[in-house]
Design a protein around this motif. Structure first.
Motif, PDB file in Angstrom:
ATOM      1  N   GLU A  31       6.083   5.802  -0.480  1.00 38.06           N
ATOM      2  CA  GLU A  31       5.981   4.338  -0.434  1.00 38.06           C
ATOM      3  C   GLU A  31       7.074   3.684  -1.293  1.00 38.06           C
ATOM      4  O   GLU A  31       7.676   2.690  -0.894  1.00 38.06           O
ATOM      5  CB  GLU A  31       4.603   3.885  -0.898  1.00 38.06           C
ATOM      6  CG  GLU A  31       4.408   2.392  -0.884  1.00 38.06           C
ATOM      7  CD  GLU A  31       4.454   1.757   0.500  1.00 38.06           C
ATOM      8  OE1 GLU A  31       4.769   0.551   0.582  1.00 38.06           O
ATOM      9  OE2 GLU A  31       4.178   2.450   1.491  1.00 38.06           O
ATOM     10  N   LEU A  32       7.338   4.251  -2.471  1.00 40.37           N
ATOM     11  CA  LEU A  32       8.372   3.702  -3.349  1.00 40.37           C
ATOM     12  C   LEU A  32       9.744   3.806  -2.690  1.00 40.37           C
ATOM     13  O   LEU A  32      10.544   2.871  -2.753  1.00 40.37           O
ATOM     14  CB  LEU A  32       8.364   4.424  -4.700  1.00 40.37           C
ATOM     15  CG  LEU A  32       7.083   4.292  -5.524  1.00 40.37           C
ATOM     16  CD1 LEU A  32       7.181   5.128  -6.797  1.00 40.37           C
ATOM     17  CD2 LEU A  32       6.760   2.857  -5.845  1.00 40.37           C
ATOM     18  N   GLU A  33      10.001   4.932  -2.045  1.00 39.07           N
ATOM     19  CA  GLU A  33      11.271   5.105  -1.340  1.00 39.07           C
ATOM     20  C   GLU A  33      11.375   4.130  -0.163  1.00 39.07           C
ATOM     21  O   GLU A  33      12.430   3.556   0.089  1.00 39.07           O
ATOM     22  CB  GLU A  33      11.409   6.546  -0.853  1.00 39.07           C
ATOM     23  CG  GLU A  33      11.615   7.533  -1.978  1.00 39.07           C
ATOM     24  CD  GLU A  33      11.599   8.985  -1.512  1.00 39.07           C
ATOM     25  OE1 GLU A  33      11.375   9.244  -0.307  1.00 39.07           O
ATOM     26  OE2 GLU A  33      11.796   9.864  -2.366  1.00 39.07           O
ATOM     27  N   LYS A  34      10.270   3.950   0.536  1.00 38.31           N
ATOM     28  CA  LYS A  34      10.231   3.024   1.687  1.00 38.31           C
ATOM     29  C   LYS A  34      10.525   1.595   1.247  1.00 38.31           C
ATOM     30  O   LYS A  34      11.214   0.846   1.951  1.00 38.31           O
ATOM     31  CB  LYS A  34       8.856   3.116   2.340  1.00 38.31           C
ATOM     32  CG  LYS A  34       8.666   2.296   3.566  1.00 38.31           C
ATOM     33  CD  LYS A  34       7.279   2.578   4.144  1.00 38.31           C
ATOM     34  CE  LYS A  34       6.788   1.426   4.973  1.00 38.31           C
ATOM     35  NZ  LYS A  34       5.421   1.642   5.442  1.00 38.31           N
ATOM     36  N   ARG A  35      10.025   1.211   0.075  1.00 41.32           N
ATOM     37  CA  ARG A  35      10.264  -0.133  -0.467  1.00 41.32           C
ATOM     38  C   ARG A  35      11.675  -0.297  -1.024  1.00 41.32           C
ATOM     39  O   ARG A  35      12.087  -1.398  -1.366  1.00 41.32           O
ATOM     40  CB  ARG A  35       9.277  -0.431  -1.600  1.00 41.32           C
ATOM     41  CG  ARG A  35       7.867  -0.606  -1.158  1.00 41.32           C
ATOM     42  CD  ARG A  35       7.022  -0.955  -2.349  1.00 41.32           C
ATOM     43  NE  ARG A  35       5.625  -1.070  -2.018  1.00 41.32           N
ATOM     44  CZ  ARG A  35       4.693  -1.391  -2.883  1.00 41.32           C
ATOM     45  NH1 ARG A  35       5.001  -1.622  -4.150  1.00 41.32           N
ATOM     46  NH2 ARG A  35       3.437  -1.478  -2.526  1.00 41.32           N
ATOM     47  N   GLY A  36      12.389   0.818  -1.169  1.00 41.56           N
ATOM     48  CA  GLY A  36      13.747   0.760  -1.695  1.00 41.56           C
ATOM     49  C   GLY A  36      13.831   0.752  -3.211  1.00 41.56           C
ATOM     50  O   GLY A  36      14.855   0.375  -3.773  1.00 41.56           O
ATOM     51  N   TRP A  37      12.733   1.151  -3.879  1.00 43.10           N
ATOM     52  CA  TRP A  37      12.733   1.205  -5.342  1.00 43.10           C
ATOM     53  C   TRP A  37      13.603   2.373  -5.790  1.00 43.10           C
ATOM     54  O   TRP A  37      13.463   3.489  -5.295  1.00 43.10           O
ATOM     55  CB  TRP A  37      11.318   1.384  -5.876  1.00 43.10           C
ATOM     56  CG  TRP A  37      10.444   0.180  -5.702  1.00 43.10           C
ATOM     57  CD1 TRP A  37      10.595  -0.831  -4.814  1.00 43.10           C
ATOM     58  CD2 TRP A  37       9.264  -0.115  -6.437  1.00 43.10           C
ATOM     59  NE1 TRP A  37       9.577  -1.741  -4.941  1.00 43.10           N
ATOM     60  CE2 TRP A  37       8.746  -1.324  -5.936  1.00 43.10           C
ATOM     61  CE3 TRP A  37       8.582   0.523  -7.462  1.00 43.10           C
ATOM     62  CZ2 TRP A  37       7.588  -1.899  -6.433  1.00 43.10           C
ATOM     63  CZ3 TRP A  37       7.432  -0.048  -7.950  1.00 43.10           C
ATOM     64  CH2 TRP A  37       6.944  -1.257  -7.446  1.00 43.10           C
ATOM     65  N   LYS A  38      14.505   2.110  -6.711  1.00 42.42           N
ATOM     66  CA  LYS A  38      15.427   3.145  -7.191  1.00 42.42           C
ATOM     67  C   LYS A  38      15.057   3.573  -8.607  1.00 42.42           C
ATOM     68  O   LYS A  38      14.967   2.752  -9.516  1.00 42.42           O
ATOM     69  CB  LYS A  38      16.860   2.618  -7.159  1.00 42.42           C
ATOM     70  CG  LYS A  38      17.310   2.327  -5.758  1.00 42.42           C
ATOM     71  CD  LYS A  38      18.712   1.792  -5.708  1.00 42.42           C
ATOM     72  CE  LYS A  38      19.053   1.502  -4.263  1.00 42.42           C
ATOM     73  NZ  LYS A  38      20.042   0.483  -4.108  1.00 42.42           N
ATOM     74  N   TYR A  39      14.860   4.877  -8.773  1.00 46.34           N
ATOM     75  CA  TYR A  39      14.524   5.463 -10.072  1.00 46.34           C
ATOM     76  C   TYR A  39      15.688   5.283 -11.034  1.00 46.34           C
ATOM     77  O   TYR A  39      16.844   5.530 -10.674  1.00 46.34           O
ATOM     78  CB  TYR A  39      14.195   6.947  -9.892  1.00 46.34           C
ATOM     79  CG  TYR A  39      14.083   7.703 -11.171  1.00 46.34           C
ATOM     80  CD1 TYR A  39      12.921   7.659 -11.920  1.00 46.34           C
ATOM     81  CD2 TYR A  39      15.147   8.456 -11.645  1.00 46.34           C
ATOM     82  CE1 TYR A  39      12.816   8.353 -13.110  1.00 46.34           C
ATOM     83  CE2 TYR A  39      15.048   9.150 -12.835  1.00 46.34           C
ATOM     84  CZ  TYR A  39      13.884   9.095 -13.561  1.00 46.34           C
ATOM     85  OH  TYR A  39      13.783   9.785 -14.741  1.00 46.34           O
TER      86      TYR A  39
END
Length: 57
Positions: free
Chosen positions: A24-32
């Protein structure tokens, strides 16, 4: 605690939520960005710290 860069600003996510919500985080485009051990930080998803204070007693 993991820090993520988001469109709404940087957000902290606990270790457990980061694992459970990885897709879900990757889908939202959140970058670590990086990790930080700090018991005062709270997860934007669950509202809890990485570890309970009882874990250290």
């Amino acid at each position: 605690m993991h820090l993520y860069e988001t469109e709404e600003g940087d957000k902290w996510v606990c270790v457990n939520c980061a694992k459970e919500q990885k897709e879900e985080l990757e889908k939202r485009g959140w970058k670590y960005i990086f990790d930080r051990d700090d018991l005062e930080l709270r997860c934007v998803i669950c509202g809890k710290p990485d570890y309970d204070f009882e874990d250290f007693t």
